[in-house]
Design a protein around this motif. Structure first.
Motif, PDB file in Angstrom:
ATOM      1  N   LEU A   1       0.812  -1.208   0.000  1.00  0.00           N
ATOM      2  CA  LEU A   1       0.000   0.000   0.000  1.00  0.00           C
ATOM      3  C   LEU A   1       0.855   1.271   0.000  1.00  0.00           C
ATOM      4  O   LEU A   1       0.608   2.204  -0.785  1.00  0.00           O
ATOM      5  N   ALA A   2       1.884   1.305   0.863  1.00  0.00           N
ATOM      6  CA  ALA A   2       2.696   2.518   0.988  1.00  0.00           C
ATOM      7  C   ALA A   2       3.377   2.881  -0.340  1.00  0.00           C
ATOM      8  O   ALA A   2       3.221   4.008  -0.811  1.00  0.00           O
ATOM      9  N   PRO A   3       4.100   1.940  -0.979  1.00  0.00           N
ATOM     10  CA  PRO A   3       4.707   2.329  -2.253  1.00  0.00           C
ATOM     11  C   PRO A   3       3.665   2.662  -3.325  1.00  0.00           C
ATOM     12  O   PRO A   3       3.892   3.543  -4.160  1.00  0.00           O
ATOM     13  N   LEU A   4       2.501   1.987  -3.269  1.00  0.00           N
ATOM     14  CA  LEU A   4       1.460   2.282  -4.253  1.00  0.00           C
ATOM     15  C   LEU A   4       0.970   3.724  -4.106  1.00  0.00           C
ATOM     16  O   LEU A   4       0.813   4.445  -5.105  1.00  0.00           O
ATOM     17  N   ILE A   5       0.764   4.160  -2.854  1.00  0.00           N
ATOM     18  CA  ILE A   5       0.317   5.543  -2.632  1.00  0.00           C
ATOM     19  C   ILE A   5       1.402   6.514  -3.100  1.00  0.00           C
ATOM     20  O   ILE A   5       1.112   7.541  -3.706  1.00  0.00           O
ATOM     21  N   VAL A   6       2.665   6.152  -2.830  1.00  0.00           N
ATOM     22  CA  VAL A   6       3.769   7.025  -3.258  1.00  0.00           C
ATOM     23  C   VAL A   6       3.768   7.157  -4.793  1.00  0.00           C
ATOM     24  O   VAL A   6       3.890   8.258  -5.337  1.00  0.00           O
ATOM     25  N   ILE A   7       3.581   6.040  -5.487  1.00  0.00           N
ATOM     26  CA  ILE A   7       3.597   6.084  -6.955  1.00  0.00           C
ATOM     27  C   ILE A   7       2.407   6.890  -7.488  1.00  0.00           C
ATOM     28  O   ILE A   7       2.555   7.738  -8.367  1.00  0.00           O
TER      29      ILE A   7
ATOM     30  N   TYR B   1      10.772   0.870  -7.273  1.00  0.00           N
ATOM     31  CA  TYR B   1      10.427   1.348  -5.937  1.00  0.00           C
ATOM     32  C   TYR B   1       9.618   0.288  -5.197  1.00  0.00           C
ATOM     33  O   TYR B   1       9.859  -0.010  -4.025  1.00  0.00           O
ATOM     34  N   LEU B   2       8.644  -0.304  -5.922  1.00  0.00           N
ATOM     35  CA  LEU B   2       7.818  -1.352  -5.326  1.00  0.00           C
ATOM     36  C   LEU B   2       8.666  -2.561  -4.916  1.00  0.00           C
ATOM     37  O   LEU B   2       8.508  -3.099  -3.818  1.00  0.00           O
TER      38      LEU B   2
ATOM     39  N   MET C   1       8.813  -3.607  -1.095  1.00  0.00           N
ATOM     40  CA  MET C   1       8.194  -4.886  -0.729  1.00  0.00           C
ATOM     41  C   MET C   1       9.220  -5.848  -0.127  1.00  0.00           C
ATOM     42  O   MET C   1       8.923  -6.607   0.785  1.00  0.00           O
ATOM     43  N   ARG C   2      10.447  -5.818  -0.661  1.00  0.00           N
ATOM     44  CA  ARG C   2      11.481  -6.711  -0.145  1.00  0.00           C
ATOM     45  C   ARG C   2      11.958  -6.238   1.240  1.00  0.00           C
ATOM     46  O   ARG C   2      12.007  -7.005   2.188  1.00  0.00           O
ATOM     47  N   LEU C   3      12.309  -4.942   1.320  1.00  0.00           N
ATOM     48  CA  LEU C   3      12.942  -4.415   2.527  1.00  0.00           C
ATOM     49  C   LEU C   3      11.971  -4.308   3.696  1.00  0.00           C
ATOM     50  O   LEU C   3      12.298  -4.676   4.814  1.00  0.00           O
ATOM     51  N   VAL C   4      10.779  -3.808   3.437  1.00  0.00           N
ATOM     52  CA  VAL C   4       9.836  -3.559   4.528  1.00  0.00           C
ATOM     53  C   VAL C   4       8.825  -4.684   4.635  1.00  0.00           C
ATOM     54  O   VAL C   4       8.597  -5.239   5.700  1.00  0.00           O
ATOM     55  N   GLY C   5       8.221  -5.031   3.488  1.00  0.00           N
ATOM     56  CA  GLY C   5       7.177  -6.048   3.533  1.00  0.00           C
ATOM     57  C   GLY C   5       7.724  -7.458   3.719  1.00  0.00           C
ATOM     58  O   GLY C   5       7.019  -8.340   4.189  1.00  0.00           O
TER      59      GLY C   5
ATOM     60  N   VAL D   1       5.474 -10.438  -9.105  1.00  0.00           N
ATOM     61  CA  VAL D   1       4.119 -10.358  -9.671  1.00  0.00           C
ATOM     62  C   VAL D   1       3.503  -8.991  -9.402  1.00  0.00           C
ATOM     63  O   VAL D   1       3.035  -8.311 -10.319  1.00  0.00           O
ATOM     64  N   VAL D   2       3.526  -8.564  -8.128  1.00  0.00           N
ATOM     65  CA  VAL D   2       2.870  -7.300  -7.767  1.00  0.00           C
ATOM     66  C   VAL D   2       3.554  -6.114  -8.422  1.00  0.00           C
ATOM     67  O   VAL D   2       2.901  -5.250  -9.029  1.00  0.00           O
ATOM     68  N   SER D   3       4.889  -6.063  -8.341  1.00  0.00           N
ATOM     69  CA  SER D   3       5.574  -4.880  -8.863  1.00  0.00           C
ATOM     70  C   SER D   3       5.614  -4.892 -10.388  1.00  0.00           C
ATOM     71  O   SER D   3       5.965  -3.906 -11.018  1.00  0.00           O
TER      72      SER D   3
END
Lengths: 509, 158
Positions: free
Chosen positions: A395-401, B106-107, B111-115, B124-126
């Motif tokens: 969610l966070a990166p999606l909002i940023v993008i 960025y995704l 996603m790797r570092l935090v999620g 898939v998501v990014s």
């Protein structure tokens, strides 16, 4: 007069009910509810992000989309507040006080029904008030000259200081900063470039939407990651028994509903304040009037009814000065107002004459969107609540993008991305130091208009500020504005005097 | 917190002075066409400077609650920088990366570092999100966003 209102309203309902606009409205409601449910993505920012998508729409459809997002977000905020004990929106903070305890006692359906039903009642009564207040207000505003316009704008800005609470020096600072940033670009009267530090990219001015996305969008993300978001929810769905049992209770809160609606609508109309302060004030008021104030905070249905009614009433009220005077009643309305310029409209009372389908299409869509909205949330609560299962790591990166796209698309320049990032950091720091963001945003939108009105008034009377003395309407507004600016000082004085006699009373922020 | 308050006040006053200097390059008095272009910016800068000074002085006065806490808690720095720094990096290279590839990177990073997602879900998501955004903005709403050199070459052979 009255008949013509019905005529216009029927026309507006017709505009809102065309299959295209109806679809746009429903899409807006669904998106808005999702935005409302998601903590970290606020209504103000959500609308700013959608703004670039409205470039291609007809103005009437565009405003219907954005307004529907607003209504959806107001409904949706309550879902997260009640089920997760985390406000999905700032205006649903007060809903957590009693909504979550009620859900924990095994009555999530009742809490949700109470929230949605009272939100709907507050909205519907306010829309009726809106319908009958808007035309005469616009007619009155049509008679305004530059001095009156200037006085109204100053009054609008003064409400932040007078009613916003908090440190008045910071509120005045943010108001003036917003007006100052609005002067960057070029002089509206002489057309001369100014305040751009020699940068060509700044010549078109500081883009309001970019700043809003930074302050509200990124700032919120920074605050959320700092606190570390933990979402643990209660499962909630609404059955027929919940509906029946809650609706049976509602007539008991008739007085609260009336008070909250009137308070919310009025607070919403005042430019300095929106749904958030309205919800807090209404909660405090309901507690004060209650025979059982000790039950508040422990799962009292009235504690859900009061803030929800007022929040939605204020959301509706905030659009009244926006559509009639071109003055936003809340930060969210300020973002919508920024859209007017993008769609090639000039905000102000003339819209009632020149863009009947826009004005009445919006009003008509309020009736329709709120009826559909309440049915939507009542039936689809589990679906919307499951949005919170989206992990924050996505969610966070999606909002940023999305924020970056929104900021870039308004002007197609990379500099705006940097301005957005800078405003995001500024928004985070300002929030932490208790600088109010709303006056900055609203002042930024109103800056050009205020300057133009002031300079035209001065030109009209060869630079003599005494012009305002000869204009009774302008004088009334200016005196009221002055009183509002002085209000915090007067309050402090009285509080100190009283404090010497008794213990200081608790102040509800 | 008090220190941050004071530092904030200093910064705001400095900012106001910079704006004031910029305003002084314009006519601030009465001109043939009424008040000059610098009239409003000048007085607003003065007002902002004064309000900033008041905030600054307030922060130096003794406060009733002397609870001293860090402005940004020590453990909050990492999550904040993980959002901020990659974002600044992507914006800095936006002309090369474009918003879609930059967003995808960025995704992946976040996603790797935090999620701490598995690589499969990360990919898939990014991959999907920028693709969906591309179709919404580029195809459906016809909004030209920065595509970067790679995407430009693939799409248009430039």
């Amino acid at each position: 007069m009255l008949l013509s209102v019905f005529d216009d309203l029927l026309f507006g309902l017709g505009v809102a009910l065309t299959p295209y606009n109806l679809t746009v409205g429903i899409i807006g409601l669904v998106l808005g509810t999702a935005i409302g449910v998601l903590p970290g993505l606020g209504g103000t920012n959500g609308i700013a992000l959608l703004l670039p998508l409205t470039f291609k729409l007809q103005p009437a459809s565009a405003i219907i989309l954005l307004a529907s997002v607003y209504w959806g977000a107001i409904f949706g905020g309550a879902i997260t507040s009640i089920l997760f004990n985390i406000p999905g929106e700032p205006w649903s903070v007060a809903t957590t006080f009693d909504g979550h305890p009620l859900a924990k006692q095994g009555k999530p359906g009742m809490a949700l029904t109470a929230a949605f039903s009272s939100s709907f009642i507050g909205a519907f009564v306010s829309i009726v008030l809106f319908t009958f207040f808007a035309p005469p207000l616009a007619e009155l505003a049509l008679k305004f000259g530059p001095p009156e316009n200037f006085a109204v704008l100053i009054l609008a800005l003064a409400t932040f200081t007078g009613l916003g609470g908090g440190n008045p020096a910071k509120t005045i600072f943010m108001t003036l900063l917003g007006l100052l940033l609005a002067t960057v670009g070029f002089d509206i009267v002489s057309g001369q470039p100014r305040m751009n530090f020699g940068q060509v990219a700044l010549q078109s001015g500081v883009n309001f939407i970019v700043i809003a996305i930074g302050l509200f969008g990124l700032g919120e993300i920074f605050l959320t990651v700092e606190e570390g978001l933990r979402l643990e929810g209660i499962k909630g769905r609404i059955g027929f028994r919940d509906l029946w049992e809650t609706w049976k209770l509602l007539p008991r809160y008739f007085a609260t509903l009336v008070r909250a609606t009137i308070l919310g609508f009025w607070i919403g109309v005042l430019p300095g304040t929106g749904a958030t302060p309205a919800s807090f004030m209404s909660y405090g008021l309901a507690k004060q009037f209650s025979k059982h104030p000790e039950r508040f905070g422990k799962g009292e249905v009235e504690g859900v009814v009061a803030p929800e009614t007022a929040a939605h009433a204020a959301g509706i009220g905030a659009l009244l000065p926006m559509i009639t005077l071109g003055i936003p009643g809340s930060p969210t309305a300020a973002v919508m107002l920024a859209g007017f310029f993008i769609w090639g409209l000039n905000p102000g009372p003339l819209l009632f004459a020149t863009n009947r389908d826009f004005v009445w299409g919006l009003i008509g869509s309020m009736y329709i969107a709120n009826v559909i909205g309440v049915l939507l949330v009542l039936t689809l609560v589990p679906v919307f609540a499951s949005i919170n299962r989206i992990p924050f790591g996505i969610l966070a990166p999606l909002i940023v993008i999305m924020s970056s796209i929104g900021a870039y698309a308004t002007n197609n320049q990379v500099l705006d991305l940097w301005i957005m990032l800078g405003s995001g950091v500024a928004g985070y720091v300002f929030k932490k130091l208790d600088y109010p963001l709303a006056p900055l945003v609203v002042a930024l939108v109103l800056g050009d208009m205020t300057e133009q009105a002031l300079r035209q008034s001065l030109i009209m009377f060869q630079g003599n500020p005494a012009v305002f003395l000869g204009r009774p309407i302008a004088m009334i507004f200016l005196v009221a504005a002055l009183a509002l600016f002085a209000l915090p000082a007067i309050q402090t004085f009285y509080r100190r005097r009283r404090a010497r006699i008794s213990q200081p009373a608790e102040v509800i922020g | 917190m008090r220190k941050a308050e004071t530092a904030g006040g200093v910064l705001l006053v400095l900012f106001a002075l910079v704006m004031l200097r910029e305003a002084l390059r314009l006519p601030i008095g009465w001109t043939v066409s009424g008040p000059g272009a610098g009239f409003v910016p000048f007085w607003l800068s003065v007002g902002v400077a004064v309000a900033g000074a008041v905030i600054l002085i307030q922060s130096l006065l003794p406060a009733p609650s002397a609870a001293e806490e860090a402005f940004i808690p020590a453990q909050a720095w990492k999550p904040l920088l993980v959002v901020f720094l990659p974002m600044a990096a992507v914006i800095a290279f936006i002309n090369v990366l474009g918003i879609y590839l930059g967003g995808a990177l960025y995704l992946v990073g976040y996603m790797r570092l935090v999620g701490r997602f598995r690589w499969l879900s990360v990919v898939v998501v990014s991959g999907l999100i920028p693709l969906v955004l591309f179709f919404i903005f580029e195809k459906w709403f016809l909004l030209p966003l920065p595509k970067g050199v790679f995407l430009e070459r693939i799409l248009y052979g430039r």
